[in-house]
Design a protein around this motif. Sequence first.
Motif, PDB file in Angstrom:
ATOM      1  N   LEU A 238       7.963 -69.400 -14.611  1.00  0.00           N
ATOM      2  CA  LEU A 238       7.823 -70.857 -14.547  1.00  0.00           C
ATOM      3  C   LEU A 238       7.594 -71.304 -13.108  1.00  0.00           C
ATOM      4  CD1 LEU A 238      10.507 -72.025 -17.127  1.00  0.00           C
ATOM      5  CD2 LEU A 238       8.038 -72.152 -17.357  1.00  0.00           C
ATOM      6  N   ILE A 239       8.238 -70.650 -12.147  1.00  0.00           N
ATOM      7  CA  ILE A 239       8.046 -71.013 -10.737  1.00  0.00           C
ATOM      8  C   ILE A 239       6.599 -70.697 -10.334  1.00  0.00           C
ATOM      9  CG2 ILE A 239       8.690 -70.411  -8.377  1.00  0.00           C
ATOM     10  CD1 ILE A 239      11.553 -70.096  -9.366  1.00  0.00           C
ATOM     11  N   VAL A 240       6.144 -69.525 -10.727  1.00  0.00           N
ATOM     12  CA  VAL A 240       4.771 -69.133 -10.382  1.00  0.00           C
ATOM     13  C   VAL A 240       3.800 -70.082 -11.069  1.00  0.00           C
ATOM     14  CG1 VAL A 240       3.043 -67.313 -10.699  1.00  0.00           C
ATOM     15  CG2 VAL A 240       5.348 -66.741  -9.913  1.00  0.00           C
ATOM     16  N   LEU A 241       4.144 -70.427 -12.324  1.00  0.00           N
ATOM     17  CA  LEU A 241       3.290 -71.352 -13.059  1.00  0.00           C
ATOM     18  C   LEU A 241       3.285 -72.720 -12.385  1.00  0.00           C
ATOM     19  CD1 LEU A 241       1.515 -71.652 -15.599  1.00  0.00           C
ATOM     20  CD2 LEU A 241       3.553 -72.415 -16.799  1.00  0.00           C
ATOM     21  N   PHE A 242       4.432 -73.196 -11.933  1.00  0.00           N
ATOM     22  CA  PHE A 242       4.546 -74.488 -11.264  1.00  0.00           C
ATOM     23  C   PHE A 242       3.767 -74.456  -9.953  1.00  0.00           C
ATOM     24  CE2 PHE A 242       6.749 -77.265  -8.240  1.00  0.00           C
ATOM     25  CZ  PHE A 242       6.541 -78.474  -8.865  1.00  0.00           C
ATOM     26  N   LEU A 243       3.931 -73.387  -9.186  1.00  0.00           N
ATOM     27  CA  LEU A 243       3.225 -73.272  -7.908  1.00  0.00           C
ATOM     28  C   LEU A 243       1.711 -73.196  -8.137  1.00  0.00           C
ATOM     29  CD1 LEU A 243       5.513 -70.822  -5.890  1.00  0.00           C
ATOM     30  CD2 LEU A 243       5.119 -73.241  -5.454  1.00  0.00           C
ATOM     31  N   LEU A 244       1.352 -72.434  -9.151  1.00  0.00           N
ATOM     32  CA  LEU A 244      -0.064 -72.340  -9.447  1.00  0.00           C
ATOM     33  C   LEU A 244      -0.613 -73.699  -9.868  1.00  0.00           C
ATOM     34  CD1 LEU A 244      -0.447 -68.967 -11.366  1.00  0.00           C
ATOM     35  CD2 LEU A 244      -1.404 -69.540  -9.157  1.00  0.00           C
ATOM     36  N   ALA A 245       0.164 -74.432 -10.683  1.00  0.00           N
ATOM     37  CA  ALA A 245      -0.295 -75.742 -11.148  1.00  0.00           C
ATOM     38  C   ALA A 245      -0.400 -76.702  -9.997  1.00  0.00           C
ATOM     39  CB  ALA A 245       0.658 -76.274 -12.212  1.00  0.00           C
ATOM     40  N   LYS A 246       0.545 -76.671  -9.049  1.00  0.00           N
ATOM     41  CA  LYS A 246       0.526 -77.603  -7.936  1.00  0.00           C
ATOM     42  C   LYS A 246      -0.484 -77.197  -6.860  1.00  0.00           C
ATOM     43  CE  LYS A 246       3.495 -80.792  -8.832  1.00  0.00           C
ATOM     44  NZ  LYS A 246       3.034 -82.112  -9.019  1.00  0.00           N
ATOM     45  N   LEU A 247      -0.570 -75.940  -6.580  1.00  0.00           N
ATOM     46  CA  LEU A 247      -1.379 -75.516  -5.447  1.00  0.00           C
ATOM     47  C   LEU A 247      -2.752 -74.948  -5.864  1.00  0.00           C
ATOM     48  CD1 LEU A 247       1.381 -73.751  -3.349  1.00  0.00           C
ATOM     49  CD2 LEU A 247       0.466 -76.029  -3.043  1.00  0.00           C
ATOM     50  N   ALA A 248      -2.815 -74.113  -6.847  1.00  0.00           N
ATOM     51  CA  ALA A 248      -4.051 -73.399  -7.142  1.00  0.00           C
ATOM     52  C   ALA A 248      -4.799 -73.961  -8.346  1.00  0.00           C
ATOM     53  CB  ALA A 248      -3.731 -71.932  -7.382  1.00  0.00           C
ATOM     54  N   TRP A 249      -4.106 -74.588  -9.256  1.00  0.00           N
ATOM     55  CA  TRP A 249      -4.746 -75.039 -10.506  1.00  0.00           C
ATOM     56  C   TRP A 249      -5.848 -76.063 -10.234  1.00  0.00           C
ATOM     57  CZ3 TRP A 249      -4.191 -72.572 -14.886  1.00  0.00           C
ATOM     58  CH2 TRP A 249      -4.678 -73.165 -16.068  1.00  0.00           C
ATOM     59  N   LYS A 250      -5.593 -77.055  -9.429  1.00  0.00           N
ATOM     60  CA  LYS A 250      -6.580 -78.103  -9.146  1.00  0.00           C
ATOM     61  C   LYS A 250      -7.817 -77.515  -8.454  1.00  0.00           C
ATOM     62  CE  LYS A 250      -3.464 -81.996  -9.065  1.00  0.00           C
ATOM     63  NZ  LYS A 250      -2.853 -83.050  -8.277  1.00  0.00           N
ATOM     64  N   PRO A 251      -7.672 -76.680  -7.409  1.00  0.00           N
ATOM     65  CA  PRO A 251      -8.864 -76.107  -6.808  1.00  0.00           C
ATOM     66  C   PRO A 251      -9.634 -75.190  -7.770  1.00  0.00           C
ATOM     67  CG  PRO A 251      -7.026 -75.876  -5.297  1.00  0.00           C
ATOM     68  CD  PRO A 251      -6.483 -76.417  -6.588  1.00  0.00           C
ATOM     69  N   ILE A 252      -8.876 -74.443  -8.608  1.00  0.00           N
ATOM     70  CA  ILE A 252      -9.552 -73.556  -9.566  1.00  0.00           C
ATOM     71  C   ILE A 252     -10.323 -74.389 -10.580  1.00  0.00           C
ATOM     72  CG2 ILE A 252      -9.183 -71.925 -11.457  1.00  0.00           C
ATOM     73  CD1 ILE A 252      -6.875 -70.737  -9.817  1.00  0.00           C
ATOM     74  N   LEU A 253      -9.685 -75.445 -11.115  1.00  0.00           N
ATOM     75  CA  LEU A 253     -10.362 -76.314 -12.079  1.00  0.00           C
ATOM     76  C   LEU A 253     -11.547 -77.035 -11.424  1.00  0.00           C
ATOM     77  CD1 LEU A 253      -7.466 -77.907 -14.166  1.00  0.00           C
ATOM     78  CD2 LEU A 253      -9.102 -76.172 -14.884  1.00  0.00           C
ATOM     79  N   ALA A 254     -11.340 -77.473 -10.184  1.00  0.00           N
ATOM     80  CA  ALA A 254     -12.434 -78.147  -9.474  1.00  0.00           C
ATOM     81  C   ALA A 254     -13.603 -77.181  -9.274  1.00  0.00           C
ATOM     82  CB  ALA A 254     -11.941 -78.684  -8.133  1.00  0.00           C
ATOM     83  N   SER A 255     -13.316 -75.944  -8.923  1.00  0.00           N
ATOM     84  CA  SER A 255     -14.384 -74.961  -8.727  1.00  0.00           C
ATOM     85  C   SER A 255     -15.071 -74.649 -10.059  1.00  0.00           C
ATOM     86  CB  SER A 255     -13.787 -73.734  -8.045  1.00  0.00           C
ATOM     87  OG  SER A 255     -14.044 -72.561  -8.700  1.00  0.00           O
ATOM     88  N   ILE A 256     -14.277 -74.585 -11.151  1.00  0.00           N
ATOM     89  CA  ILE A 256     -14.878 -74.340 -12.474  1.00  0.00           C
ATOM     90  C   ILE A 256     -15.750 -75.527 -12.869  1.00  0.00           C
ATOM     91  CG2 ILE A 256     -14.325 -74.120 -14.928  1.00  0.00           C
ATOM     92  CD1 ILE A 256     -11.955 -72.372 -14.150  1.00  0.00           C
ATOM     93  N   ARG A 257     -15.238 -76.774 -12.637  1.00  0.00           N
ATOM     94  CA  ARG A 257     -16.058 -77.961 -12.948  1.00  0.00           C
ATOM     95  C   ARG A 257     -17.330 -77.979 -12.107  1.00  0.00           C
ATOM     96  NH1 ARG A 257     -11.320 -81.130 -12.818  1.00  0.00           N
ATOM     97  NH2 ARG A 257     -10.525 -81.155 -14.914  1.00  0.00           N
TER      98      ARG A 257
END
Length: 162
Positions: free
Chosen positions: A17-36
């Motif tokens: 959950l911590i890794v998931l939270f960190l990924l959601a806060k830090l990496a998820w937005k850039p990954i989604l932005a790059s995918i978009r």
Amino acid sequence: MLSVSIGTVVWSSIAFLIVLFLLAKLAWKPILASIREREDSIDDALKSASKAREEMANLTKSNEALLNEARAERDGMLKDARGTKDQIISEAKDRADVEYNKILASAKDAIRQEKSAAIAEIKEQVATLSIEIAERVIREELKSDEKQKQLIDKYLQEAKLN
């Protein structure tokens, strides 16, 4: 068998959950932005390809129209050239006919003139020959005085009858 302890599951879940939270806060937005962004670039590429395909179709139609126009123009030029050729041939034939008729008329006139001259010359020769023959005949007949008197009497009688 497998033995799973609850503490390991809990700590693993917390770590997840911590890794998931960190990924959601830090990496998820850039990954989604790059995918978009990648999706958008793929959509743009597809739209550009579609637009290029349409432009190629339009260019093909335009080229076909230009080719048809060029063919029609070529056919028109060939038709005009054939018409001009036929007209030139027709004019040349007409001129040749006129020249032929002139030459024929001139030859007929020359023949007529030659014929008239020949007939006149023959008449003149016949007249000359007739006079010479008459002269010789009269000389022969009028050699004697007796014959001259008979001829004069004969002409006098004919003159009185008329």
